[in-house]
Design a protein around this motif. Structure first.
Motif, PDB file in Angstrom:
ATOM      1  N   PHE A  13     137.013  74.756 -19.935  1.00  0.00           N
ATOM      2  CA  PHE A  13     136.573  76.103 -19.588  1.00  0.00           C
ATOM      3  C   PHE A  13     135.625  76.659 -20.645  1.00  0.00           C
ATOM      4  CE2 PHE A  13     137.640  80.748 -19.809  1.00  0.00           C
ATOM      5  CZ  PHE A  13     137.074  81.105 -18.605  1.00  0.00           C
ATOM      6  N   VAL A  14     135.873  76.293 -21.900  1.00  0.00           N
ATOM      7  CA  VAL A  14     135.088  76.849 -23.002  1.00  0.00           C
ATOM      8  C   VAL A  14     133.616  76.444 -22.873  1.00  0.00           C
ATOM      9  CG1 VAL A  14     135.569  74.940 -24.584  1.00  0.00           C
ATOM     10  CG2 VAL A  14     135.044  77.181 -25.518  1.00  0.00           C
ATOM     11  N   CYS A  15     133.318  75.380 -22.140  1.00  0.00           N
ATOM     12  CA  CYS A  15     131.931  74.957 -21.982  1.00  0.00           C
ATOM     13  C   CYS A  15     131.100  75.939 -21.153  1.00  0.00           C
ATOM     14  CB  CYS A  15     131.856  73.570 -21.370  1.00  0.00           C
ATOM     15  SG  CYS A  15     132.371  72.302 -22.519  1.00  0.00           S
ATOM     16  N   LEU A  65     128.511  74.665 -24.327  1.00  0.00           N
ATOM     17  CA  LEU A  65     127.903  73.871 -23.255  1.00  0.00           C
ATOM     18  C   LEU A  65     126.834  72.950 -23.859  1.00  0.00           C
ATOM     19  CD1 LEU A  65     126.912  75.107 -19.759  1.00  0.00           C
ATOM     20  CD2 LEU A  65     125.277  73.819 -21.080  1.00  0.00           C
ATOM     21  N   ILE A  66     126.089  73.500 -24.786  1.00  0.00           N
ATOM     22  CA  ILE A  66     125.035  72.710 -25.415  1.00  0.00           C
ATOM     23  C   ILE A  66     125.613  71.562 -26.244  1.00  0.00           C
ATOM     24  CG2 ILE A  66     123.277  72.825 -27.249  1.00  0.00           C
ATOM     25  CD1 ILE A  66     122.471  75.556 -26.001  1.00  0.00           C
ATOM     26  N   THR A  67     126.660  71.846 -27.055  1.00  0.00           N
ATOM     27  CA  THR A  67     127.240  70.742 -27.829  1.00  0.00           C
ATOM     28  C   THR A  67     127.824  69.689 -26.910  1.00  0.00           C
ATOM     29  OG1 THR A  67     129.164  72.146 -28.160  1.00  0.00           O
ATOM     30  CG2 THR A  67     127.794  71.781 -30.060  1.00  0.00           C
ATOM     31  N   GLY A 123     133.233  70.249 -26.655  1.00  0.00           N
ATOM     32  CA  GLY A 123     132.580  71.542 -26.429  1.00  0.00           C
ATOM     33  C   GLY A 123     133.079  72.611 -27.377  1.00  0.00           C
ATOM     34  N   ILE A 124     132.640  72.530 -28.607  1.00  0.00           N
ATOM     35  CA  ILE A 124     133.045  73.504 -29.625  1.00  0.00           C
ATOM     36  C   ILE A 124     131.902  74.509 -29.808  1.00  0.00           C
ATOM     37  CG2 ILE A 124     133.645  73.791 -32.053  1.00  0.00           C
ATOM     38  CD1 ILE A 124     135.756  72.137 -30.942  1.00  0.00           C
ATOM     39  N   PRO A 125     132.162  75.786 -29.628  1.00  0.00           N
ATOM     40  CA  PRO A 125     131.082  76.766 -29.783  1.00  0.00           C
ATOM     41  C   PRO A 125     130.719  76.958 -31.255  1.00  0.00           C
ATOM     42  CG  PRO A 125     133.150  77.881 -29.332  1.00  0.00           C
ATOM     43  CD  PRO A 125     133.451  76.424 -29.295  1.00  0.00           C
ATOM     44  N   HIS A 126     129.556  77.478 -31.505  1.00  0.00           N
ATOM     45  CA  HIS A 126     129.252  77.833 -32.891  1.00  0.00           C
ATOM     46  C   HIS A 126     128.763  79.277 -32.979  1.00  0.00           C
ATOM     47  CE1 HIS A 126     124.945  77.497 -32.343  1.00  0.00           C
ATOM     48  NE2 HIS A 126     125.091  76.318 -31.798  1.00  0.00           N
TER      49      HIS A 126
END
Lengths: 230, 167, 637
Positions: free
Chosen positions: C309-311, C317-319, C326-329
């Motif tokens: 879901f986090v993507c 989504l980019i990672t 899919g880890i956000p930054h």
């Protein structure tokens, strides 16, 4: 390189423009708690959420590890909003960290023990539930013990193994509450290639990785940088 | 190395021929391999890591991060209980309990005889037929505990029939 | 752009359009009946593929001159499978709940005979004298279809259908415009991103246009992970080219060379139809190198999301596309400045991109005239839960929640009472009856404690427990947390544990305050949007339904009789019919048995509270009731 002047906690400071507030503060003797950021790394993961500070003109606290300094900036590391967030983040970490300092082999080098008094937080968290992770302790290596329950997921060991040594044998696996530093297939460290090297142990801030004899070198990754005399 | 493992490696290598050695291909490769093998065995992950020239732990990190990937072989029949909002409100959790009770496994597990694997899914978009369980890729409407028994019985009967025919 | 280049483009497109139009004309005006079958996922789940097969078999068997084509979803999901028959001399008529038997009858009686089988009709597509048309439905007064216009009426796997209905004309138009002018038009339309946060689309495009770094990318975010939301899926399954056209226009405007369309692997049909659409667009040179003979090249790759879901969060989504978890930054840098592989990346939601062609075609003024002050255009909602007309709807911004739920959705089924509406998915919140007057737009919803999110509306009635709902949504976000940052990984887990104890009657009164405090900190302290919005379901239910929390904690009572640990089933001896054994037979765990008077009694130890007996008990007896707290159940004799 352009320099700018700013104040942190009332202290007037000159710094390189764009340098992150955290480094400027640390280099000027102002401590801001931090775990996940590494000075040598390109970018901070901004994951531990301990380095909140307040910046005049911003309505919400910001993380010092991602905030670049600009001319005339006024930073307050002791603002009530920032401290509240940092405290809650620290309490959350401690609520799932086994507090057994008396027997902990890493108590002398433990950064959590340094952060707690700074934030004025007790080690045993009363308002939260204890959330033990119940993971097996890995003592397969002849040199060190890996107790993932004590891990705060700062990622220093992962970084050292990958970026500094170019090995890349350990990294983050799984997701969410299950996220953990692991080897391929969650195997014991001794079965992975890394059993003989102990660089990761020297940078662990939380006692998750510690030498079996409780001694051994410790490296402070984010040491303040001495100001050049020029 | 077992025969099965050798086979896994060969299949994986064959799939890799369609791809360039670009890190960005990791997830599409894993999807293809799992589509072929049903899951991602250790030996396949190692081959993929070697192909892309990345540490094996990076493949493992991706596999354990995403819901889609599995590390264990699936059962013969897949049971996916929808826990989307609409299903939840109409008792999807009760259906899940019933499946767990009957199969005697937890969500994410496969029965010891490898007949069934049980998992949850976050909305298959059949909200009007809630609660839904997707049995072998076919959404079944209004799966309440009695229907769970009915579905299992029909598998049982099928199996019996098949074994009689084999005699 | 040079004049001769422009004329090459126009000429190239003219040929494509003429061919598409002649095929379209042939389909509809050849004097033969046309049958449309809705085969989007919602239709398929209801059995539309069997209906399609029956129709095709019958047409063959009867050697009929009749076209049977697949279309997407019209949005009336509650009445799937839907079949539309257009027979010369009749208006186009839509039939609902069609099964193979009805399908066979439709062929025999309507196509072969002259009986339009009015008993199965939902409505007609155009106004006529015999059958009420959709435009005369009460909901039509509130609906305004822009991006759903084609859905359910064209074959998504035939690019000709899309082109014949005006598709790709906006692209031809922009190829003759300077990119700045296009961005200006989008800015003037005041379109805001439909992914949830509502960032002004034109501004995002401008930032990306002015960012240095090559190549630039355009990504379409179709990682629709909210449980209970299916707008993006429907558009991708029913009208994929409208999304592609938006992407190509965006790419031209920002100067991008490559694009990705990110679709969840859980949506296999959407994946397939997007693949077909990409192939067809490439064949006609509407995509790829030198689009329509111009100097502009842009190609799109499909990327299947693997279920996280986090993507949906743009940085993760980019990672994920880069081949990582899919880890956000931390933002900034924003993707428009530094995104995929560190290059400027424009990332827009499916719906946002679908609006683009309409804005280019009809002008920014037209678009800005729809909606409210701060929120222009329409909003697309997936209606689900305790509402009669589940499905999709598109209404102008500013329409009230009451109109959407009661006029478009026809209210609550079974004569139950409305309790709350959950809007915006796991990141949104629950609003009570008093919020029904609220106009739906970005700002008023967030003020009330919910959010537009991606547009899921779940209606809750008196049988739904608000604490349980909060627990459900938090369980979802907690499970989907990437685990990187402390607040989301551990904070949501703390909250979930506390909520779990409350739903089991083991909560303490301090827990309610702890929840509220922690929720505020998680909201302020989390790294990405998932964490920042995760506490919303708890905060909004605490704000509007605190009494329910208190009933659970103080009395061990679940007012909605939903929380399993706080209820018990009981058979009223006076109502139980001696000769009836319905509950005994249906109980899956053999917890019910007759006593010596043949009155049925539930063994509380064995009962798993699955509700089966309550459903099975014949209406005329209605002997089974739920009690909360469970100790209210009288001791069995």
């Amino acid at each position: 390189m352009k320099t700018v002047s700013l104040t942190i906690d009332g202290k007037e400071i000159r710094a390189k423009e764009g340098e992150k507030v955290l480094w400027v503060a640390l280099d000027n003797g102002i401590y801001i708690p931090n775990l996940c950021v590494i000075r040598e790394a390109l970018q901070s993961p901004a994951a531990c959420r301990l380095c909140f500070v307040e910046v005049e003109g911003k309505d919400k606290p910001v993380t010092a590890c991602t905030e670049p300094v600009i001319e005339g900036m006024v930073v307050n590391t002791q603002g009530p909003q920032a401290l509240r967030l940092a405290r809650t983040a620290f309490e959350l970490l401690m609520a799932s960290h086994p507090v057994e300092c008396a027997h902990c082999l890493s108590r002398d080098s433990c950064e959590l023990l340094k952060i707690a008094p700074h934030l004025k937080v007790r080690l045993k968290i009363k308002r939260l539930r204890g959330l033990p992770r119940g993971l097996p302790i890995d003592s397969s290596s002849p040199l060190f013990i890996y107790d993932p329950n004590k891990c705060v997921l700062c990622g220093r060991c992962v970084w050292v193994c990958r970026e500094r040594l170019g090995i890349g044998d350990i990294s983050f696996a799984h997701r969410g509450f299950q996220r953990v530093v692991a080897t391929f297939g969650d195997e014991p460290m001794a079965r992975a290639r890394c059993s003989a090297c102990d660089e990761c142990v020297t940078v662990c801030p939380s006692g998750a990785l510690c030498f079996k004899d409780g001694k051994g070198p410790k490296e402070e990754l984010n040491r303040p940088v001495e100001k050049s005399k020029s | 190395m077992t025969k099965e493992q050798v086979n896994h490696i060969q299949e994986t290598r064959r799939i890799l021929k369609q791809f360039s050695r670009k890190r960005g291909n990791l997830i599409p490769i894993l999807q293809e391999v799992q589509g072929k093998l049903g899951y991602l065995p250790r030996e396949a992950m190692l081959v993929i890591a070697g192909f892309l020239g990345i540490p094996a732990i990076d493949v493992y990190g991706v596999v354990t991060f995403y819901n889609q990937f599995r590390l264990n072989p699936p059962g013969k029949h897949s049971i996916r209980v929808c826990l989307g909002t609409a299903c939840h409100m109409k008792g999807g959790y009760i259906a899940l309990d019933a499946w767990k009770r009957r199969l005697d496994i937890d969500s994410g597990e496969t029965t010891p005889d490898r007949e069934f694997d049980l998992d949850t899914v976050a909305c298959v978009g059949c909200c009007t037929m809630a609660p839904v369980t997707v049995v072998d890729d076919k959404p079944q409407a209004q799966v309440e505990p009695t229907k769970v028994d009915g579905i299992l019985l029909s598998f049982e009967l099928e199996k019996e029939k098949a074994s009689k025919e084999n005699l | 752009m040079k004049v001769d280049e422009l004329s090459t483009i126009t000429a190239a497109f003219q040929g494509i359009k003429e061919r598409a139009e002649s095929r379209w004309q042939k389909l509809w005006h050849s004097g033969q009946p046309v049958i449309l079958v809705g085969t989007a996922t919602c239709g398929r789940a209801a059995g539309s593929l069997e209906v399609l097969q029956t129709l095709r078999d019958e047409v063959k068997k009867q050697s009929l001159e009749c076209q049977v084509i697949e279309v997407g979803c019209m949005g009336y999901c509650y009445t799937e499978p839907i079949v539309i028959i257009s027979k010369p001399g009749y208006p186009s008529i839509a039939y609902g709940h069609v099964n193979p038997v009805i399908a066979e009858r439709l062929i025999k009686e309507f196509i072969l005979g002259d009986n339009p089988c009015l008993e199965f009709v939902i409505g007609a597509l155009e106004k006529n004298e015999f059958v009420p048309s959709f435009s005369e439905f009460p909901r039509a007064e509130y609906e305004q279809k822009i991006i759903l216009k084609n859905c359910g009426y064209i074959d998504p796997e035939q690019i000709d259908h899309f082109i014949a209905s005006g598709g790709y004309e906006a692209l031809v138009k922009v190829l003759g415009m300077p990119p700045e002018e296009i961005i200006d038009e989008v800015k003037k339309s005041e379109l805001r991103g439909r992914g949830g946060a509502g960032f002004p689309t034109g501004e995002k495009w401008e930032i990306c246009r002015h960012s240095r770094g090559r190549p630039k990318y355009v990504i379409c975010n179709g990682d629709e992970g909210d449980p209970g939301a299916f707008m993006d899926r429907t558009i991708l399954e029913s009208d994929p080219h409208s999304v592609l056209e938006g992407m190509v226009i965006a790419a031209y405007a920002v100067g991008a060379r490559y694009g990705y369309i990110y679709v969840r692997a859980e949506y296999p049909l959407a994946v397939y139809r997007v693949q077909v659409a990409l192939r067809q667009a490439r064949e006609l040179k509407l995509l790829g190198k030198n689009i329509l003979g111009s100097n502009f090249s842009f190609d799109i790759e499909l990327f299947q999301g693997s279920g996280a879901f986090v993507c949906g969060e743009e940085t993760s989504l980019i990672t994920s596309i880069e081949g990582n978890p899919g880890i956000p930054h931390h933002r900034p840098p924003y993707p428009a400045v530094s995104g995929l592989y560190g290059k400027p990346t424009l990332i827009n939601n499916v719906k946002t991109l679908t609006y683009i062609r309409h804005i280019i075609e009809n002008g920014a003024k037209w678009f800005a005239a729809i909606g409210t002050e701060g929120s222009k255009g329409t909003a697309v909602f997936a209606l689900a839960g305790k509402v009669v007309n589940t499905g999709l709807t598109e209404v102008p911004m500013g329409t009230t929640l009451r109109q959407v739920i009661f006029d478009v959705g026809s209210g609550i089924p079974g004569g139950k009472c409305f309790k709350a509406v959950q809007i915006g998915g796991p990141s949104g919140g629950c609003l009570p009856e008093s919020a029904l007057y609220l106009p739906i737009d970005f700002d008023s919803l967030s003020k009330a404690g919910a959010m537009m999110g991606s547009g899921g509306i779940v209606v809750l009635d008196e049988d739904d427990c608000m604490v349980e709902m909060a627990h459900y949504f938090l369980e979802f976000t907690q499970w989907e947390s990437c685990g990187q940052c402390t607040f989301c990984r551990l904070g949501t887990k703390q909250m979930l544990e506390a909520l779990g104890e409350i739903t089991k009657g083991k909560g303490k009164i301090e827990d309610i305050d702890m929840l509220a405090e922690l929720a505020e900190d998680i909201k302020a302290g989390s790294l990405c949007g998932l964490g920042k919005t995760a506490p919303n379901s708890v905060l909004s239910t605490l704000r509007y339904f605190r009494d329910e929390y208190e009933a659970h904690v103080k009395e061990g009572r679940c007012p909605a009789l939903m929380c399993q640990e706080l209820i018990a089933y009981y058979i009223l001896p006076k109502k139980c019919e001696r000769s009836c054994d319905a509950c005994v037979g249906t109980c899956t765990v053999e917890a019910i048995s007759p006593n010596k008077d043949r009155i049925k009694v539930i063994d509380k130890e064995k009962c798993v509270k699955c509700n089966t007996c309550l459903v099975a008990c014949p209406l005329q007896y209605n002997a089974i009731v739920k009690f909360s707290p469970p100790d209210q159940v009288p001791a069995s004799r």
